[in-house]
Design a protein around this motif. Structure first.
Motif, mmCIF file in Angstrom:
data_model
loop_
_atom_site.group_PDB
_atom_site.id
_atom_site.type_symbol
_atom_site.label_atom_id
_atom_site.label_comp_id
_atom_site.label_asym_id
_atom_site.label_seq_id
_atom_site.Cartn_x
_atom_site.Cartn_y
_atom_site.Cartn_z
ATOM 1 N N ALA A 1 0.815 -1.214 0.000
ATOM 2 C CA ALA A 1 0.000 0.000 0.000
ATOM 3 C C ALA A 1 0.853 1.270 0.000
ATOM 4 O O ALA A 1 0.424 2.303 -0.511
ATOM 5 N N LEU A 2 2.061 1.185 0.554
ATOM 6 C CA LEU A 2 2.939 2.361 0.584
ATOM 7 C C LEU A 2 3.385 2.778 -0.810
ATOM 8 O O LEU A 2 3.682 3.936 -1.044
ATOM 9 N N ASP A 3 3.504 1.810 -1.708
ATOM 10 C CA ASP A 3 3.909 2.079 -3.089
ATOM 11 C C ASP A 3 5.208 2.880 -3.135
ATOM 12 O O ASP A 3 5.273 3.969 -3.701
ATOM 13 N N ILE A 4 6.231 2.334 -2.493
ATOM 14 C CA ILE A 4 7.531 3.004 -2.425
ATOM 15 C C ILE A 4 8.540 2.302 -3.327
ATOM 16 O O ILE A 4 8.315 1.184 -3.780
ATOM 17 N N ASP A 5 9.663 2.975 -3.569
ATOM 18 C CA ASP A 5 10.690 2.452 -4.460
ATOM 19 C C ASP A 5 11.776 1.665 -3.733
ATOM 20 O O ASP A 5 12.298 0.693 -4.263
ATOM 21 N N VAL A 6 12.113 2.121 -2.539
ATOM 22 C CA VAL A 6 13.156 1.464 -1.741
ATOM 23 C C VAL A 6 12.645 1.315 -0.320
ATOM 24 O O VAL A 6 12.154 2.277 0.282
ATOM 25 N N LEU A 7 12.787 0.107 0.204
ATOM 26 C CA LEU A 7 12.323 -0.214 1.551
ATOM 27 C C LEU A 7 13.495 -0.710 2.382
ATOM 28 O O LEU A 7 14.273 -1.560 1.933
ATOM 29 N N VAL A 8 13.610 -0.197 3.598
ATOM 30 C CA VAL A 8 14.598 -0.686 4.560
ATOM 31 C C VAL A 8 13.832 -1.250 5.749
ATOM 32 O O VAL A 8 13.027 -0.542 6.357
ATOM 33 N N LEU A 9 14.066 -2.528 6.031
ATOM 34 C CA LEU A 9 13.471 -3.155 7.210
ATOM 35 C C LEU A 9 14.571 -3.392 8.233
ATOM 36 O O LEU A 9 15.574 -4.057 7.929
ATOM 37 N N THR A 10 14.395 -2.848 9.423
ATOM 38 C CA THR A 10 15.342 -3.111 10.498
ATOM 39 C C THR A 10 14.736 -4.127 11.456
ATOM 40 O O THR A 10 13.530 -4.357 11.457
ATOM 41 N N GLU A 11 15.598 -4.722 12.248
ATOM 42 C CA GLU A 11 15.238 -5.842 13.121
ATOM 43 C C GLU A 11 14.644 -7.003 12.322
ATOM 44 O O GLU A 11 13.806 -7.752 12.792
ATOM 45 N N PHE A 12 15.111 -7.139 11.103
ATOM 46 C CA PHE A 12 14.794 -8.311 10.282
ATOM 47 C C PHE A 12 15.784 -9.401 10.684
ATOM 48 O O PHE A 12 16.943 -9.118 10.962
ATOM 49 N N VAL A 13 15.325 -10.627 10.767
ATOM 50 C CA VAL A 13 16.203 -11.755 11.087
ATOM 51 C C VAL A 13 16.035 -12.779 9.977
ATOM 52 O O VAL A 13 14.977 -13.392 9.849
ATOM 53 N N ASP A 14 17.068 -12.932 9.159
ATOM 54 C CA ASP A 14 16.970 -13.778 7.975
ATOM 55 C C ASP A 14 17.007 -15.256 8.336
ATOM 56 O O ASP A 14 17.515 -15.648 9.378
#
Length: 151
Positions: free
Chosen positions: A31-44
């Motif tokens: 819904a944000l419809d953004i070009d670049v997203l940064v997710l912090t506290e992501f644990v792969d």
């Protein structure tokens, strides 16, 4: 891509855990419809393979995740344009947490760089000071570059 670049950072509050990312998170990102997203506290890990595929399904063709270490958070960058990992700034190496909570990528087609980061919680004043001095030094070294620091 439009002449305006839309970026966002979101702390998804994993706190180094292996909990699932709620499906509503993906809906909110779309819904944000953004070009670049940064997710912090992501644990792969394997537990997030479907989430990363879903990011690609909604148009984020390029994904990168910061270094992994036990009991440490990470950063994920998702972009609608290719990401490059050459010519990067140094990692803050104050502690292991400083390194895993930092991700720098270039967006060659936009002639722009993105640094996603999350400042670790340091209880000792010396650690806080050391970390922010190191980050300040890295930011200062990048003063002639087209770089966005966000987190």
């Amino acid at each position: 891509m439009a002449s305006t670049l839309h970026v966002a950072a979101w702390n998804i509050n994993h706190r180094t855990g292996r909990k699932s990312i709620p499906p509503d998170t993906l809906h909110a990102i779309a819904a944000l419809d953004i070009d670049v997203l940064v997710l912090t506290e992501f644990v792969d890990g394997d537990h997030h393979a479907r989430f990363k595929e879903s990011l690609k399904d909604i148009g984020y063709s390029s994904l990168a995740v910061s270094l992994r270490a036990p009991h440490q958070n990470q950063v994920l960058i998702a972009a609608r344009t290719p990401l490059a990992d050459d010519g990067l700034l140094p990692l803050p190496g104050h502690t292991e947490a400083a390194s895993t909570n930092w991700l720098h990528r270039r967006l060659p087609s936009l002639k722009l760089e993105i640094v996603g980061f999350r400042a670790p919680v340091y209880l000792a004043a010396d650690d806080r000071l050391g970390y922010w001095q190191q980050v300040g030094s890295i930011v200062h070294a990048a003063r002639e570059r087209r770089v966005v620091f966000l987190g």
